[in-house]
Enzyme design. Sequence first.
Site, short mmCIF file in Angstrom:
data_model
loop_
_atom_site.label_atom_id
_atom_site.label_comp_id
_atom_site.label_asym_id
_atom_site.label_seq_id
_atom_site.Cartn_x
_atom_site.Cartn_y
_atom_site.Cartn_z
N LYS A 25 64.41 53.42 19.70
CA LYS A 25 64.03 54.40 18.71
C LYS A 25 64.09 53.93 17.53
O LYS A 25 63.15 54.35 16.72
CB LYS A 25 65.09 55.67 19.07
CG LYS A 25 64.79 56.47 20.42
CD LYS A 25 65.94 57.42 20.71
CE LYS A 25 66.05 57.80 21.95
NZ LYS A 25 66.99 58.62 22.40
N GLN A 59 72.59 60.74 20.21
CA GLN A 59 72.24 59.93 21.63
C GLN A 59 73.39 60.46 22.78
O GLN A 59 74.36 60.37 22.77
CB GLN A 59 72.57 58.28 21.64
CG GLN A 59 72.24 57.57 22.82
CD GLN A 59 70.52 57.84 22.97
OE1 GLN A 59 69.62 57.81 22.21
NE2 GLN A 59 70.42 58.00 24.47
N ASP A 86 65.15 66.52 19.42
CA ASP A 86 65.16 66.50 20.90
C ASP A 86 64.89 67.63 21.40
O ASP A 86 64.44 67.91 22.63
CB ASP A 86 66.47 65.87 21.34
CG ASP A 86 66.75 64.55 21.58
OD1 ASP A 86 65.75 63.95 21.82
OD2 ASP A 86 67.76 64.06 21.51
#
Length: 286
Positions: free
Chosen positions: A53, A97, A120
């Site tokens: 990422k 994460q 997200d």
Amino acid sequence: MSAAVLDGKALAARMRKDIKREVSALAAEGVVPTLAVVLVGDDPASRVYVTNKERDCEKCGIRSIEKHLPADASQAELEALVEEFNRRDDVHGILVQLPIPKHLDERAILDLIDPAKDVDAFHPINVGRMVRGDGVLLPCTPAGVMALLDEYDIPIEGRECVVIGRSNIVGKPMAQLLLARNGTVTVCHSRTRDLAEVCRRADILVSAVGKRNIVTADMIKPGAVVVDVAMNTDDSGRLCGDCAADVADAAGFLTPVPGGVGPMTRVMLLRNTITAARAQNAKASK
Ligand code: NAP
């Protein structure tokens, strides 16, 4: 017959070029889109995801800030970090994460992220907006699938769409996005009675199970569009999806694994970071 490829790798590469241009435009306004990535513990797979990422961000000119907490970090420490990123004007996106270590309350952490910075799109406000049909930040994997279907002009309205899987990050939001585009959506899961029979109805079949070969050619309506979200490994450790090899003989379109949904998920995180940066910049300059 072999299915036409829904090439996520190629589309993601084109989208990254557009994103790069948008980053330059934002720079001219004095904004450097910035993503804060929080990694807790030493899970090797999570480490790889985070590194990828950050690399994706760097290639497009998006700044990334990584904070790594030890595996025994406390809930209070993690919450303090998220709150700090929520407050910082120079941070536009926040990503924790997953999974985080079991002693931590994942839901409480996701709920704490400022919805405007929730790249997200797991915060209940963003989930609610998506269900209502006016979501701005959408979860990366299903949004990536929608972009891929659109790229290949695959009609959705009125068509039978079957989603296998009902997780909060893939199956459920996938079903919502297809529904929002007027698909007739059926969601299957581990208790579905006759999976093959339901799948055979699908004009568009999205499989997000995580079990190799769970989808076979006899479950495919001839010519159907098949999107394989899963990331499994075969006996030689190679990445593969849910679909058996013979699905390509029955489907009209098929996403490859790798090179289908994975790159789309990654590019959608960049897209969400730009969207968040733009929205925060517009709000700040009002
Ligand atoms: P998950 O949380 O484990 O969900 C799997 C879903 O599959 C569950 O809803 C489960 O049903 C259902 N299922 C399990 N066995 C089944 C069966 N025999 N028949 C029908 N349904 C069954 O997984 P996830 O996070 O959604 O991820 C799914 C897959 O996508 C994984 O391989 C993951 O690695 C991959 N993935 C890929 C990307 C990407 O970018 N390509 C992104 C995210 C995830 P129940 O709800 O009844 O248990």
